[in-house]
Design a protein around this motif. Structure first.
Motif, PDB file in Angstrom:
ATOM      1  N   SER A 187       3.260   6.476  -7.602  1.00  0.00           N
ATOM      2  CA  SER A 187       1.893   5.970  -7.541  1.00  0.00           C
ATOM      3  C   SER A 187       1.141   6.647  -6.408  1.00  0.00           C
ATOM      4  CB  SER A 187       1.886   4.455  -7.337  1.00  0.00           C
ATOM      5  OG  SER A 187       2.489   4.114  -6.104  1.00  0.00           O
ATOM      6  N   HIS A 188      -0.162   6.703  -6.574  1.00  0.00           N
ATOM      7  CA  HIS A 188      -1.072   7.053  -5.495  1.00  0.00           C
ATOM      8  C   HIS A 188      -1.940   5.825  -5.274  1.00  0.00           C
ATOM      9  CE1 HIS A 188      -1.068  11.769  -5.822  1.00  0.00           C
ATOM     10  NE2 HIS A 188       0.092  11.273  -5.464  1.00  0.00           N
ATOM     11  N   PRO A 189      -1.687   5.077  -4.217  1.00  0.00           N
ATOM     12  CA  PRO A 189      -2.480   3.868  -3.975  1.00  0.00           C
ATOM     13  C   PRO A 189      -3.965   4.192  -3.766  1.00  0.00           C
ATOM     14  CG  PRO A 189      -0.491   3.889  -2.622  1.00  0.00           C
ATOM     15  CD  PRO A 189      -0.614   5.246  -3.253  1.00  0.00           C
ATOM     16  N   ASP A 190      -4.771   3.201  -3.938  1.00  0.00           N
ATOM     17  CA  ASP A 190      -6.212   3.274  -3.659  1.00  0.00           C
ATOM     18  C   ASP A 190      -6.970   4.196  -4.594  1.00  0.00           C
ATOM     19  OD1 ASP A 190      -5.983   1.396  -1.602  1.00  0.00           O
ATOM     20  OD2 ASP A 190      -5.408   2.953  -0.175  1.00  0.00           O
ATOM     21  N   ASN A 191      -6.638   4.129  -5.868  1.00  0.00           N
ATOM     22  CA  ASN A 191      -7.420   4.781  -6.915  1.00  0.00           C
ATOM     23  C   ASN A 191      -7.458   6.305  -6.807  1.00  0.00           C
ATOM     24  OD1 ASN A 191      -8.730   4.398  -9.313  1.00  0.00           O
ATOM     25  ND2 ASN A 191     -10.734   4.072  -8.415  1.00  0.00           N
ATOM     26  N   GLU A 192      -6.393   6.911  -6.352  1.00  0.00           N
ATOM     27  CA  GLU A 192      -6.298   8.372  -6.258  1.00  0.00           C
ATOM     28  C   GLU A 192      -5.461   8.879  -7.422  1.00  0.00           C
ATOM     29  OE1 GLU A 192      -4.914   9.618  -2.427  1.00  0.00           O
ATOM     30  OE2 GLU A 192      -6.222   8.219  -1.400  1.00  0.00           O
ATOM     31  N   LEU A 193      -6.078   9.081  -8.549  1.00  0.00           N
ATOM     32  CA  LEU A 193      -5.359   9.474  -9.758  1.00  0.00           C
ATOM     33  C   LEU A 193      -5.451  10.985  -9.977  1.00  0.00           C
ATOM     34  CD1 LEU A 193      -3.687   7.787 -11.670  1.00  0.00           C
ATOM     35  CD2 LEU A 193      -5.626   7.669 -13.205  1.00  0.00           C
ATOM     36  N   ILE A 194      -4.939  11.724  -8.990  1.00  0.00           N
ATOM     37  CA  ILE A 194      -4.921  13.187  -9.028  1.00  0.00           C
ATOM     38  C   ILE A 194      -3.566  13.649  -8.507  1.00  0.00           C
ATOM     39  CG2 ILE A 194      -5.961  15.289  -8.108  1.00  0.00           C
ATOM     40  CD1 ILE A 194      -8.540  13.640  -7.662  1.00  0.00           C
ATOM     41  N   GLU A 251       8.499   7.563   7.159  1.00  0.00           N
ATOM     42  CA  GLU A 251       7.302   7.584   7.990  1.00  0.00           C
ATOM     43  C   GLU A 251       6.012   7.626   7.182  1.00  0.00           C
ATOM     44  OE1 GLU A 251       7.180  10.113  11.399  1.00  0.00           O
ATOM     45  OE2 GLU A 251       9.375  10.230  11.456  1.00  0.00           O
ATOM     46  N   TYR A 252       6.039   8.141   5.981  1.00  0.00           N
ATOM     47  CA  TYR A 252       4.801   8.388   5.243  1.00  0.00           C
ATOM     48  C   TYR A 252       4.815   7.777   3.842  1.00  0.00           C
ATOM     49  CZ  TYR A 252       4.443  11.739   9.012  1.00  0.00           C
ATOM     50  OH  TYR A 252       4.419  12.326  10.246  1.00  0.00           O
ATOM     51  N   LYS A 253       5.323   6.576   3.710  1.00  0.00           N
ATOM     52  CA  LYS A 253       5.439   5.941   2.392  1.00  0.00           C
ATOM     53  C   LYS A 253       4.101   5.728   1.690  1.00  0.00           C
ATOM     54  CE  LYS A 253       9.723   3.377   2.779  1.00  0.00           C
ATOM     55  NZ  LYS A 253      10.334   2.055   2.707  1.00  0.00           N
ATOM     56  N   ALA A 254       3.019   5.655   2.451  1.00  0.00           N
ATOM     57  CA  ALA A 254       1.710   5.429   1.835  1.00  0.00           C
ATOM     58  C   ALA A 254       1.149   6.706   1.221  1.00  0.00           C
ATOM     59  CB  ALA A 254       0.731   4.868   2.856  1.00  0.00           C
ATOM     60  N   THR A 255       1.708   7.867   1.585  1.00  0.00           N
ATOM     61  CA  THR A 255       1.165   9.136   1.090  1.00  0.00           C
ATOM     62  C   THR A 255       2.214  10.054   0.492  1.00  0.00           C
ATOM     63  OG1 THR A 255       1.363  10.112   3.297  1.00  0.00           O
ATOM     64  CG2 THR A 255      -0.771   9.104   2.718  1.00  0.00           C
ATOM     65  N   PRO A 298       0.790  -1.227   0.000  1.00  0.00           N
ATOM     66  CA  PRO A 298       0.000   0.000   0.000  1.00  0.00           C
ATOM     67  C   PRO A 298       0.830   1.289   0.000  1.00  0.00           C
ATOM     68  CG  PRO A 298       0.144  -0.795   2.228  1.00  0.00           C
ATOM     69  CD  PRO A 298       0.902  -1.780   1.358  1.00  0.00           C
ATOM     70  N   ASP A 299       2.139   1.150  -0.169  1.00  0.00           N
ATOM     71  CA  ASP A 299       2.996   2.336  -0.209  1.00  0.00           C
ATOM     72  C   ASP A 299       3.087   2.887  -1.623  1.00  0.00           C
ATOM     73  OD1 ASP A 299       3.545   2.007   2.499  1.00  0.00           O
ATOM     74  OD2 ASP A 299       5.343   0.813   2.110  1.00  0.00           O
ATOM     75  N   GLU A 300       3.519   4.142  -1.729  1.00  0.00           N
ATOM     76  CA  GLU A 300       3.767   4.730  -3.045  1.00  0.00           C
ATOM     77  C   GLU A 300       5.059   4.166  -3.602  1.00  0.00           C
ATOM     78  OE1 GLU A 300       3.644   8.965  -3.459  1.00  0.00           O
ATOM     79  OE2 GLU A 300       1.685   9.132  -2.489  1.00  0.00           O
ATOM     80  N   CYS A 301       5.062   3.906  -4.892  1.00  0.00           N
ATOM     81  CA  CYS A 301       6.299   3.551  -5.574  1.00  0.00           C
ATOM     82  C   CYS A 301       6.878   4.822  -6.175  1.00  0.00           C
ATOM     83  CB  CYS A 301       6.055   2.514  -6.666  1.00  0.00           C
ATOM     84  SG  CYS A 301       5.362   3.189  -8.199  1.00  0.00           S
TER      85      CYS A 301
END
Length: 120
Positions: free
Chosen positions: A74-81, A45-49, A20-23
């Motif tokens: 990437s923005h996980p969880d369908n956040e394509l903005i 600390e904030y790899k998911a965001t 669930p982290d950003e690549c």
């Protein structure tokens, strides 16, 4: 110059494997071909965001390719903005930014000249 673009599937797979982290990664040109250079996200600390490209990965890429032409994350969880931070970084680095979202298999991009003055 005709540049072959075959990196998008590799970037999508990288994003999927980091969930669930950003690549994060780099789009570069090597031998007239756009390639994806997988990078380590060191935003501890904030790899998911958020993402921070490992400087060692940037250096290795820069030393191995003809030109760096873009940044991928990437923005996980369908956040394509694109976030405001993404836009500022795109403008500051003067590089194309790509955003991948593996669950929808979509990629969007923003060019530095598309980023308008960001005022509060």
């Amino acid at each position: 110059m005709n540049i072959e673009k075959s990196w998008k599937k590799e970037a999508m797979n990288h994003a999927d494997s980091c969930y669930p982290d950003e690549c994060c990664g780099i789009v570069a040109i090597k031998n007239n071909k756009e390639i994806y250079w997988k990078c380590k996200n060191i935003a501890y600390e904030y790899k998911a965001t958020s993402f921070v490209i490992d400087p060692d990965d940037w250096i290795e890429c820069e030393d191995s390719v003809d030109e760096i032409v873009g940044i991928v994350h990437s923005h996980p969880d369908n956040e394509l903005i694109f976030s405001v931070t993404d836009k500022i970084s795109c403008k500051q680095l003067d590089l194309t930014f790509y955003l991948v979202e593996p669950s929808s298999d979509r990629i969007i991009k923003i060019e530095p000249n598309e980023v308008k003055c960001l005022e509060k």
